[in-house]
Structure formats: C-alpha cells, structure tokens
Design a protein around this motif. Structure first.
Motif, mmCIF file in Angstrom:
data_model
loop_
_atom_site.group_PDB
_atom_site.id
_atom_site.type_symbol
_atom_site.label_atom_id
_atom_site.label_comp_id
_atom_site.label_asym_id
_atom_site.label_seq_id
_atom_site.Cartn_x
_atom_site.Cartn_y
_atom_site.Cartn_z
ATOM 1 N N PRO A 145 4.695 5.045 -6.623
ATOM 2 C CA PRO A 145 5.514 5.494 -5.484
ATOM 3 C C PRO A 145 5.419 6.984 -5.197
ATOM 4 C CG PRO A 145 6.899 5.024 -7.387
ATOM 5 C CD PRO A 145 5.522 4.556 -7.736
ATOM 6 N N ASN A 146 4.827 7.751 -6.098
ATOM 7 C CA ASN A 146 4.686 9.186 -5.872
ATOM 8 C C ASN A 146 3.257 9.589 -5.529
ATOM 9 O OD1 ASN A 146 7.442 9.793 -6.443
ATOM 10 N ND2 ASN A 146 7.009 9.559 -8.633
ATOM 11 N N ASP A 147 2.435 8.621 -5.206
ATOM 12 C CA ASP A 147 1.033 8.872 -4.879
ATOM 13 C C ASP A 147 0.862 8.786 -3.363
ATOM 14 O OD1 ASP A 147 -1.739 8.848 -4.506
ATOM 15 O OD2 ASP A 147 -2.081 7.907 -6.449
ATOM 16 N N ALA A 148 0.582 9.918 -2.726
ATOM 17 C CA ALA A 148 0.475 9.966 -1.268
ATOM 18 C C ALA A 148 -0.606 9.030 -0.748
ATOM 19 C CB ALA A 148 0.185 11.399 -0.820
ATOM 20 N N ARG A 149 -1.681 8.820 -1.508
ATOM 21 C CA ARG A 149 -2.778 7.974 -1.039
ATOM 22 C C ARG A 149 -2.306 6.540 -0.790
ATOM 23 N NH1 ARG A 149 -6.632 8.172 -5.801
ATOM 24 N NH2 ARG A 149 -4.580 8.091 -6.831
ATOM 25 N N MET A 150 -1.396 6.067 -1.671
ATOM 26 C CA MET A 150 -0.909 4.701 -1.519
ATOM 27 C C MET A 150 -0.116 4.552 -0.224
ATOM 28 S SD MET A 150 -2.159 3.478 -4.294
ATOM 29 C CE MET A 150 -3.419 4.754 -4.309
ATOM 30 N N TRP A 151 0.741 5.541 0.061
ATOM 31 C CA TRP A 151 1.567 5.461 1.265
ATOM 32 C C TRP A 151 0.730 5.626 2.528
ATOM 33 C CZ3 TRP A 151 5.781 3.086 0.633
ATOM 34 C CH2 TRP A 151 6.496 3.191 -0.571
ATOM 35 N N CYS A 152 -0.321 6.431 2.458
ATOM 36 C CA CYS A 152 -1.217 6.555 3.610
ATOM 37 C C CYS A 152 -1.918 5.225 3.893
ATOM 38 C CB CYS A 152 -2.248 7.654 3.367
ATOM 39 S SG CYS A 152 -1.601 9.325 3.544
ATOM 40 N N ALA A 153 -2.303 4.515 2.817
ATOM 41 C CA ALA A 153 -2.963 3.221 2.998
ATOM 42 C C ALA A 153 -2.014 2.211 3.633
ATOM 43 C CB ALA A 153 -3.473 2.707 1.654
ATOM 44 N N VAL A 154 -0.770 2.168 3.134
ATOM 45 C CA VAL A 154 0.217 1.255 3.722
ATOM 46 C C VAL A 154 0.486 1.643 5.171
ATOM 47 C CG1 VAL A 154 2.588 0.389 3.573
ATOM 48 C CG2 VAL A 154 1.295 0.798 1.477
ATOM 49 N N GLY A 155 0.649 2.950 5.419
ATOM 50 C CA GLY A 155 0.911 3.424 6.775
ATOM 51 C C GLY A 155 -0.203 3.072 7.737
ATOM 52 N N GLN A 156 -1.445 3.234 7.313
ATOM 53 C CA GLN A 156 -2.593 2.924 8.176
ATOM 54 C C GLN A 156 -2.595 1.449 8.563
ATOM 55 O OE1 GLN A 156 -4.994 4.997 9.488
ATOM 56 N NE2 GLN A 156 -5.732 3.187 10.579
ATOM 57 N N THR A 157 -2.273 0.581 7.590
ATOM 58 C CA THR A 157 -2.250 -0.854 7.889
ATOM 59 C C THR A 157 -1.123 -1.195 8.852
ATOM 60 O OG1 THR A 157 -3.051 -1.212 5.625
ATOM 61 C CG2 THR A 157 -2.293 -3.141 6.830
ATOM 62 N N LEU A 158 0.060 -0.624 8.636
ATOM 63 C CA LEU A 158 1.180 -0.848 9.544
ATOM 64 C C LEU A 158 0.861 -0.317 10.942
ATOM 65 C CD1 LEU A 158 4.072 0.089 7.119
ATOM 66 C CD2 LEU A 158 3.703 -2.172 8.127
ATOM 67 N N GLN A 159 0.130 0.785 10.996
ATOM 68 C CA GLN A 159 -0.269 1.358 12.285
ATOM 69 C C GLN A 159 -1.172 0.375 13.034
ATOM 70 O OE1 GLN A 159 -1.820 5.358 12.012
ATOM 71 N NE2 GLN A 159 -2.973 5.164 13.914
ATOM 72 N N GLU A 160 -2.111 -0.244 12.306
ATOM 73 C CA GLU A 160 -2.998 -1.215 12.941
ATOM 74 C C GLU A 160 -2.229 -2.435 13.434
ATOM 75 O OE1 GLU A 160 -5.968 -2.066 10.066
ATOM 76 O OE2 GLU A 160 -6.839 -0.044 10.105
#
Length: 554
Positions: free
Chosen positions: A410-425
């Motif tokens: 939960p403290n790894d920015a890369r993980m949240w960017c990956a989730v965010g990118q998918t939600l964006q799509e």
C-alpha cells in the motif's frame, strides 16, 4: 521497540551459546538440517568475549538414540535420502524422537513420490502427497493422548498446512515454538500462515529473541521493510559478524528500493566470504535493474565456480541471459532452478517475466499463478498477473490483480499508478484520481501520477462543461488540473525531461492562465511551447497574439 531491544540484548548472555548448541543437536538428530545450519551460523556469530565456563551437555535422550543400532541405521538411511527404508526401520521405536524421524521420513518419501508423478503426468492436474492423511490421523491421535513434544507439534503443523487446514496448522506451530523456539523452519512455516502484520505480532508465543528475528523476517516480506531494517540494525549491534543478519538487512534495503545501498552491502558480504551464496539471487536482481552487465557477469562466474547447481546460481545466470536479451537461455536456467526446488518463488516469478518478454501470455499466467500459490504475499507475482492481463486487454482481470498487488504494497506508488491506469481505461475517473493521489502521497519518484492527475481533472472539467448540472464544478476541476500540471512540469524541468507530456502541461497551463487573466504566466508557458516540434505553431502564435492584445488593453 524497547521490548525488542531487551530481547536482543539477551543474546549477549553467555548461556545462549549452550542453549543453541543443545538446539542444534536436537535438530540434527531429527534430520532438520536447514534449521540446524541456520542455528549453527547464528551460534558462530555470537559474541565470544564472555564465554560460559559450563560445558554444554547433549540431551540424554539423543545420546541414548545414538547408541541404539536401529536408530543409527535408520538415520543413515535418512541421511542418504532412502526415506522409505528409514521410516520402515524406525517402526519398532516408540520414543518421541524416533516417531518424529519416522514421520518426517514418511513425509519426505511422499514428497519425492509426488514430484516423480508430476514429472510423469501431463496436463494441469497436480499430484498430491499421498502420505499426508495418514500422518494427520496419527498425529491427531498422539495429540489426544498428550504424547506430543515440540517437534511432533511442528510436524503436525507442516502436515496441516500442506492439507490447507490453516487455522489448526497455525495453532500447532505456535504450540511447537512455545515449547522449542529455536526451530527456524517452524518460524518460516508460521510466517506463510500469517496474512497480516497484526496476526504476526499477536502470536500466542512468549517474547523471545527468536520471535524478534521472526518479526523482522515477516516485515521484510510485507510492506514494512523500513521497520524490518530498523530491527536488523539493532540485531547487527549485537551480532556484528552475522552474515545472515547482513543479508537480511540488504534484502530490506532492496525491498525499500534503495538499490545503491543494498548493492554496497551485498558486495561487502560476498567479499567477507567468497563461497557465501545466500542473497546472490537478490543481488543479481539489483544488477539487472541497474543494467550492470559487467558486475552481473562477474557474479555469474563467481557463482558457477562456487556451486553450479545451487538455486541462487541458476537465478543469477538466468538474469544474466535475460539482460542480454537471450530469453530462451534465461528460461532454461530458471527451469533448472525449479528442478532443484519446485517451491523456489523467485524462479516462478522470473519465468513469468521472461514469458512476458516473449509474448507467451498463457505460460506467463501459469508461472505467476504458481508463484502466488507458493506465497500469496508475493506482490511481484500479483503485479505480473496484472501486466499479463493488461497485455491481453482484459481490464477487469487486470484491475483485480493490480488491486491485490496494491493491497500487499500500500505504500508503493507504482502499484497505485497501475490500479489508477486501469480504472482510467474503464472510465472510472473518480476512483482513478483517488489512486493517483494515493501514489503522489507515496512519494511517486517516477512522476507517473502527476501528469495523469492533470489530464483527468482536465477531462472531468470538459465533461462538467457539457453537463449543465455540474457546471459549478468546472472551476474546481480546472484549478486541480493546473495544480498537478504545474507540479508535474516542475518535476520534469528538474530532471530535464521533454516530450509530449511536457508539451501537454505547457499547453494546458498557457490556456488556463489566459482564462484566469494572468497574462505573465500565460505568456511564459506559451513561449516555451514554441520550442516543441510537431505542435500546432499557428495555435500557439494565435494565443500569444491574443495575450499581446490583452496586454495592450490593460
């Protein structure tokens, strides 16, 4: 923190040496070689200034067994990996030690038969250890008769875990460690059963320096490597010569993505003992990420000369070939590692990466799934599954696996960017924004989230303009977009980055500050945009003329 320090200080007690010596004899007598080796290395690193005058005594029951011809023969069979013969030879003996060795030999015989069946079978159905049910029933009967010692409770825990009876397995392992805390293998089994940090910190086991080492190990596997690092720093003050502690400290630095510091520490470790192999696979991952071919080649040569059939050697050489783009060769070495140990987590994960490079998504999915079966806390495998399904353009699956990875890190920015990118799509923009903002809060060093936030807030402003019911939100969305585009531009300027993302930020900010009537800022961004080839120069010049005209009216 103070409690952990007090426990670790107890390692300075000279009596610890005798306790560990006794534990090593007990572990070796039961064939628990890896745990005995771990304890021996720890013993060798203990302070030697104030040695106890007392002579360590071997447990009388062990001496008795060492003089029993039946046990001696069975132990010889066990040591030569004739597990079936060892188990049969021990049936006449009914002592706890003999029972344990017989059951452990039976278990290992079942594991070997399972592996033989796996190699003979084709398809996806995996064989099972046929000895587990019989062992479970016998151990349950002994437990009901109060005939269990610490080691039999450990055996019971292992059997229950392999049968996926996790709560009972955890209970059995905790009973074992409460009675005999020096079996590192039992701690490792328990670590796999603890799904959360709270579960690991609230075990029904008395406080002990072994429990502190377990806590540090568990935290190193989760999103708390910084806490693990702090504990190992204190352990190192007590055990400054322990290569195990230094290796775990380097692993914590690796998990914290402090690659330079981790590399330096690994180099110090391997310089201390040229034959030392632990952590070489992680060190090779660092060299791979840094694309240091020279050092990785030297490491591969050193590992080959030391032991070409070690798991770590196979992993190092696999990484070397992968960095050279020779993916078939890399896969061959990762497969070799799995022949040595089917549960070698790193090999499954790295195989998944190689299959991804080769666009073999079906094989990549299988490799990553094997990794999460072995260790559900391995975020890299969950993340790899997300990447695979992203390549297959299956966004709902992608989202699920990225969310699993983010839950573990939960403290790894890369993980949240990956989730965010998918939600964006998926056009779930509100949720995507929350993920990107979480990434910014997690020190997004790669700067992925800032530009995405600017873009999404701009899109939401455009949508709000079309919807008369949301018209009042336009100003808020535009201001948020400007905030994140400005921050992203500052970051990119500091790192001297150009490209489309920089041009996009400049164009938005120029237009935004025209609308805000801040002509100085608008002109600054507009002039910079002229330097970017491929952009609509007429648009920029028209905007600058508009700014100039507005300045004249002022």
């Amino acid at each position: 923190m103070e409690l952990e320090t007090a426990e670790l200080e107890s390692l300075r007690n000279p009596d610890v040496r005798n306790v560990l010596l006794d534990a090593i004899h007990q572990l070796n007598a039961r064939g628990l070689v890896q745990s005995a080796t771990w304890a021996s290395e720890l013993l060798n690193s203990l302070p030697t200034d104030d040695l106890s005058d007392s002579v360590p005594q071997i447990d009388p029951s062990i001496l008795q067994h060492m003089q029993n011809p039946t046990y001696v023969l069975a132990k010889s069979f066990f040591d030569s990996r004739q597990y079936g013969r060892a188990a049969s030879s021990l049936k006449p003996l009914q002592t706890p030690l003999a029972r344990f060795l017989r059951m452990y030999a039976t278990y290992l015989d079942g594991e070997r038969r399972k592996e033989e069946e796996r190699q003979e079978q084709e398809g996806w159905v995996l064989p099972v250890n046929s000895k587990l049910d019989g062992l479970r029933h016998e151990l349950k009967r002994l437990a009901n008769q109060s005939k269990m010692d610490a080691h039999l409770w450990y055996m019971y825990g292992v059997v229950l875990q392999r049968l996926q009876i996790k709560d009972e397995a955890s209970h059995a392992l905790q009973k074992s460690l409460s009675m005999f805390p020096y079996n590192w293998g039992a701690w490792l089994e328990l670590s796999r059963l603890c799904e959360t940090r709270d579960a690991a910190e609230n075990l029904d086991i008395d406080n002990h320096w072994m429990k502190t080492l377990f806590t540090a190990h568990f935290l190193n596997e989760t999103d708390a490597a910084d806490h693990s690092h702090a504990i190992y720093e204190r352990v190192l003050e007590v055990l400054p010569d322990s290569l195990y502690v230094k290796t775990q400290l380097a692993l914590a630095l690796y998990n914290m993505r402090k690659f330079d510091e981790a590399q330096q520490l690994y180099e110090e470790i391997f310089a201390t003992d040229l034959k030392y192999m632990e952590g070489a696979d992680i060190y090779s991952n660092i060299l791979y990420v840094k694309e240091d071919r020279v050092q990785l080649s030297m490491l591969a040569n050193r590992c080959m000369k030391t032991d070409k059939f070690r798991l770590q050697t196979c992993c190092v050489i696999g990484n070397y070939y992968s960095l050279r783009g020779q993916h078939d060769q890399a896969l061959a070495y990762f497969r070799r590692a799995l022949k040595l140990n089917r549960n070698y987590l790193s090999a499954w994960t790295l195989m998944g990466h190689e299959y991804m490079e080769m666009k073999n998504t079906a094989a990549a999915v299988e490799a990553y799934r094997r990794a999460v079966d072995i260790n559900p806390k391995d975020f890299r495998a969950w993340y790899g599954l997300g990447q695979t399904y992203e390549l297959l353009t299956m966004p709902l699956y992608t989202l699920y696996y990225y969310q699993k990875a983010a839950a573990l890190r939960p403290n790894d920015a890369r993980m949240w960017c990956a989730v965010g990118q998918t939600l964006q799509e998926l056009k779930r923009w509100d949720e995507a924004i929350r993920c990107y903002e979480r990434a910014v809060g997690c020190d997004d060093q790669e700067g992925l989230a800032l530009g995405k936030l600017g873009y999404l807030y701009n899109r939401m402003a455009q949508e709000a303009q079309k919807d008369g019911r949301q018209h009042e939100k336009v100003g808020f969305y535009m201001d948020q977009a400007a905030k994140y585009y400005t921050a992203n531009l500052a970051m990119r300027d500091e790192e001297k980055l150009g490209g489309e993302e920089t041009a996009q930020a400049l164009r938005f900010l120029a237009e935004h500050w025209v609308l805000k009537n801040d002509l100085v800022k608008a002109k600054e961004y507009g002039i910079r945009l002229l330097d970017f080839p491929g952009h609509d120069k007429d648009f920029v010049k028209t905007m600058l003329r508009q700014i100039h005209s507005m300045e004249g009216h002022e």
